[in-house]
Design a protein around this motif. Sequence first.
Motif, PDB file in Angstrom:
ATOM      1  N   PHE A 136       0.825  -1.205   0.000  1.00 45.49           N
ATOM      2  CA  PHE A 136       0.000   0.000   0.000  1.00 45.49           C
ATOM      3  C   PHE A 136       0.865   1.263   0.000  1.00 45.49           C
ATOM      4  CE2 PHE A 136      -2.273   3.386   2.219  1.00 45.49           C
ATOM      5  CZ  PHE A 136      -3.446   3.441   1.472  1.00 45.49           C
ATOM      6  N   VAL A 137       1.894   1.286   0.856  1.00 43.92           N
ATOM      7  CA  VAL A 137       2.721   2.491   0.980  1.00 43.92           C
ATOM      8  C   VAL A 137       3.502   2.749  -0.302  1.00 43.92           C
ATOM      9  CG1 VAL A 137       4.702   3.498   2.182  1.00 43.92           C
ATOM     10  CG2 VAL A 137       2.891   2.353   3.486  1.00 43.92           C
ATOM     11  N   PHE A 138       4.202   1.735  -0.814  1.00 46.42           N
ATOM     12  CA  PHE A 138       5.073   1.952  -1.971  1.00 46.42           C
ATOM     13  C   PHE A 138       4.284   2.162  -3.266  1.00 46.42           C
ATOM     14  CE2 PHE A 138       8.026  -0.378   0.887  1.00 46.42           C
ATOM     15  CZ  PHE A 138       8.976   0.630   1.010  1.00 46.42           C
ATOM     16  N   SER A 139       3.102   1.557  -3.371  1.00 46.80           N
ATOM     17  CA  SER A 139       2.289   1.807  -4.566  1.00 46.80           C
ATOM     18  C   SER A 139       1.758   3.239  -4.566  1.00 46.80           C
ATOM     19  CB  SER A 139       1.134   0.814  -4.634  1.00 46.80           C
ATOM     20  OG  SER A 139       0.288   0.950  -3.497  1.00 46.80           O
ATOM     21  N   ALA A 140       1.366   3.742  -3.372  1.00 43.40           N
ATOM     22  CA  ALA A 140       0.904   5.130  -3.294  1.00 43.40           C
ATOM     23  C   ALA A 140       2.038   6.104  -3.603  1.00 43.40           C
ATOM     24  CB  ALA A 140       0.322   5.398  -1.907  1.00 43.40           C
ATOM     25  N   MET A 178       8.246  -6.127  -4.562  1.00 40.80           N
ATOM     26  CA  MET A 178       8.584  -6.563  -3.202  1.00 40.80           C
ATOM     27  C   MET A 178       8.832  -8.058  -3.128  1.00 40.80           C
ATOM     28  SD  MET A 178       6.184  -4.261  -0.708  1.00 40.80           S
ATOM     29  CE  MET A 178       7.154  -4.779   0.708  1.00 40.80           C
ATOM     30  N   THR A 179       8.225  -8.821  -4.024  1.00 40.65           N
ATOM     31  CA  THR A 179       8.478 -10.272  -4.051  1.00 40.65           C
ATOM     32  C   THR A 179       9.623 -10.634  -4.990  1.00 40.65           C
ATOM     33  OG1 THR A 179       6.756 -10.501  -5.738  1.00 40.65           O
ATOM     34  CG2 THR A 179       6.109 -10.859  -3.446  1.00 40.65           C
ATOM     35  N   LYS A 205      12.413   5.559  -9.188  1.00 36.54           N
ATOM     36  CA  LYS A 205      13.408   4.484  -9.149  1.00 36.54           C
ATOM     37  C   LYS A 205      13.965   4.299  -7.737  1.00 36.54           C
ATOM     38  CE  LYS A 205      14.706   5.079 -14.004  1.00 36.54           C
ATOM     39  NZ  LYS A 205      15.755   5.478 -14.963  1.00 36.54           N
ATOM     40  N   CYS A 206      14.186   5.419  -7.024  1.00 27.39           N
ATOM     41  CA  CYS A 206      14.630   5.309  -5.629  1.00 27.39           C
ATOM     42  C   CYS A 206      13.575   4.606  -4.782  1.00 27.39           C
ATOM     43  CB  CYS A 206      14.927   6.698  -5.071  1.00 27.39           C
ATOM     44  SG  CYS A 206      16.350   7.513  -5.836  1.00 27.39           S
ATOM     45  N   ASN A 207      12.318   4.951  -5.004  1.00 28.09           N
ATOM     46  CA  ASN A 207      11.228   4.277  -4.293  1.00 28.09           C
ATOM     47  C   ASN A 207      11.194   2.785  -4.614  1.00 28.09           C
ATOM     48  OD1 ASN A 207       8.602   4.190  -2.813  1.00 28.09           O
ATOM     49  ND2 ASN A 207       7.805   3.749  -4.851  1.00 28.09           N
ATOM     50  N   ALA A 208      11.465   2.429  -5.878  1.00 27.36           N
ATOM     51  CA  ALA A 208      11.494   1.013  -6.274  1.00 27.36           C
ATOM     52  C   ALA A 208      12.622   0.276  -5.574  1.00 27.36           C
ATOM     53  CB  ALA A 208      11.634   0.907  -7.789  1.00 27.36           C
ATOM     54  N   ALA A 209      13.791   0.933  -5.436  1.00 28.94           N
ATOM     55  CA  ALA A 209      14.924   0.287  -4.765  1.00 28.94           C
ATOM     56  C   ALA A 209      14.616   0.027  -3.294  1.00 28.94           C
ATOM     57  CB  ALA A 209      16.177   1.162  -4.910  1.00 28.94           C
ATOM     58  N   VAL A 210      14.014   1.028  -2.631  1.00 30.55           N
ATOM     59  CA  VAL A 210      13.671   0.855  -1.218  1.00 30.55           C
ATOM     60  C   VAL A 210      12.612  -0.233  -1.048  1.00 30.55           C
ATOM     61  CG1 VAL A 210      12.700   1.995   0.810  1.00 30.55           C
ATOM     62  CG2 VAL A 210      14.300   3.233  -0.667  1.00 30.55           C
ATOM     63  N   SER A 211      11.605  -0.252  -1.937  1.00 34.77           N
ATOM     64  CA  SER A 211      10.563  -1.278  -1.842  1.00 34.77           C
ATOM     65  C   SER A 211      11.132  -2.674  -2.071  1.00 34.77           C
ATOM     66  CB  SER A 211       9.453  -0.989  -2.853  1.00 34.77           C
ATOM     67  OG  SER A 211       9.934  -1.125  -4.183  1.00 34.77           O
ATOM     68  N   PHE A 212      12.100  -2.784  -2.963  1.00 30.81           N
ATOM     69  CA  PHE A 212      12.747  -4.075  -3.205  1.00 30.81           C
ATOM     70  C   PHE A 212      13.461  -4.566  -1.956  1.00 30.81           C
ATOM     71  CE2 PHE A 212      16.852  -6.060  -4.196  1.00 30.81           C
ATOM     72  CZ  PHE A 212      16.414  -7.247  -4.760  1.00 30.81           C
ATOM     73  N   LEU A 213      14.234  -3.682  -1.307  1.00 33.34           N
ATOM     74  CA  LEU A 213      14.969  -4.066  -0.102  1.00 33.34           C
ATOM     75  C   LEU A 213      14.015  -4.419   1.036  1.00 33.34           C
ATOM     76  CD1 LEU A 213      17.830  -1.391  -0.165  1.00 33.34           C
ATOM     77  CD2 LEU A 213      17.997  -3.810  -0.771  1.00 33.34           C
ATOM     78  N   CYS A 214      12.961  -3.619   1.188  1.00 31.14           N
ATOM     79  CA  CYS A 214      11.994  -3.916   2.243  1.00 31.14           C
ATOM     80  C   CYS A 214      11.283  -5.248   1.994  1.00 31.14           C
ATOM     81  CB  CYS A 214      10.970  -2.791   2.339  1.00 31.14           C
ATOM     82  SG  CYS A 214      11.651  -1.234   2.951  1.00 31.14           S
ATOM     83  N   GLY A 215      11.002  -5.548   0.731  1.00 30.52           N
ATOM     84  CA  GLY A 215      10.368  -6.822   0.411  1.00 30.52           C
ATOM     85  C   GLY A 215      11.254  -8.005   0.743  1.00 30.52           C
ATOM     86  N   VAL A 216      12.562  -7.887   0.434  1.00 28.95           N
ATOM     87  CA  VAL A 216      13.498  -8.973   0.751  1.00 28.95           C
ATOM     88  C   VAL A 216      13.559  -9.204   2.252  1.00 28.95           C
ATOM     89  CG1 VAL A 216      15.915  -9.658   0.696  1.00 28.95           C
ATOM     90  CG2 VAL A 216      14.864  -8.658  -1.333  1.00 28.95           C
TER      91      VAL A 216
END
Length: 439
Positions: A331-335, A363-364, A379-390
């Motif tokens: 929800f947070v990263f998509s918004a 995230m998965t 792109k920065c948001n995508a990088a953070v969401s990737f790390l949080c998903g892992v």
Amino acid sequence: MWTIPKPNYRTGFCAEGEIAVNIGGVRVVLFGDVLNRYPESRLAELVNCSTQNSEVISSLCDDFDPGRKEFYFDRDPDAFKCIIDVYYFDEIHIKRGICPICFIKEMEFWKIDQSVLDECCKSYLSEKEDELKEIANKVKVILEDLEVDQCITRTQRCQRFLWRLMEKPGSSLPARIIAIASFLSILVSAVVMCVGTIPELQVTDSEGKLVEHPTLEAIETACMLWFTAEYLLRLASSPNKLHFALSIMNVIDFMAIMPFYVVLSLTYLGTSSMMELANVQQAVQALRIMRIARIFKLARHSSGLQTLTYALKRSLKELGLLLMYMSVGIFVFSALAYTMEQSHPETLFRSIPQSFWWAIITMTTVGYGDIYPKTTLGKCNAAVSFLCGVIAIALPIHPIINNFVVFYNKQKVLETAAKHEVELMELKSGRDARRKSRD
């Protein structure tokens, strides 16, 4: 801080108001005032009873030395050291290495109520009681397998024999062969279902539609006949047919068989006008898809899959936390992605619900690439969401694996304990038989 005198492990005579108890060779001097805090306990009764009344004393202890005023008990001294804590702390902790079931028997002997056990020990005791119930159930199953010849009627003997043949692969060689045949039938049926969807292996019917090859249909029919016969035989030989029908694994077996006969009845017994209806055709396709349920039949023949299922059930809390973390992150990263990508003229993020899909695959760590950010902040948001998903996925993995290992090892120990218990029962029955023959 001790507000009342400690128990003394000393030799010699007792002072006024003291009693000496000898527990399995360990001598302890206790104070009467302390023991009277629990007047209904065995030790308090010893303090208050007259030393001249030998009948009462003999009912309370194993032996008594009137000269030293020492009471002898043939009990476990380690358990007694835990039990006397109740007189000083109003609670009891079971020390490591003491069997909780034996400890409860010690508490009953000393007339101490189980309510004084600490909460941690109560949960430990409950866990051990559940293990004993599982061992008792396993012993009961083993004994039932050994008592086929004790059935009253011939029908009962046949029913029990058929039940062992269909449900107990380790009971005999024919039962093992049937289990292997059932396992292979499941695999063959699953392979046929997959191969039947290859266009090169399909044939054209009279209406010009691609259908399964007749050979594959014949193999599937043979497998379904085997599944049907197996299910009916198991149902007929079951001692509790209602429990059998409502069992999860048997419901899966029924759901794997039922679509075949429904499709068969709609295809060959239905009228041509009925089969032309779009709803009926969709129902047939849906029922054909339900054939994938037969792969779950493998769980009935695999203890590893059953252990994995039970481990996942015990890990529902961890899985719930994982879903909660992922839901919040999605929800947070998509918004954020939707907000940051609005400034780009060729943005792929049309709405926040559409951005959910991007957040899920990011995230998965799947990343299909059908939707991606184009701005720097995106792109920065995508990088953070990737790390949080892992991190979110990795956190509950260890507890789930640990639950699987603990449950698997526990089942092995319980099976060994049940077999050992049966062996002890056989030795005891053989010893009793020899004694009767001598008499």
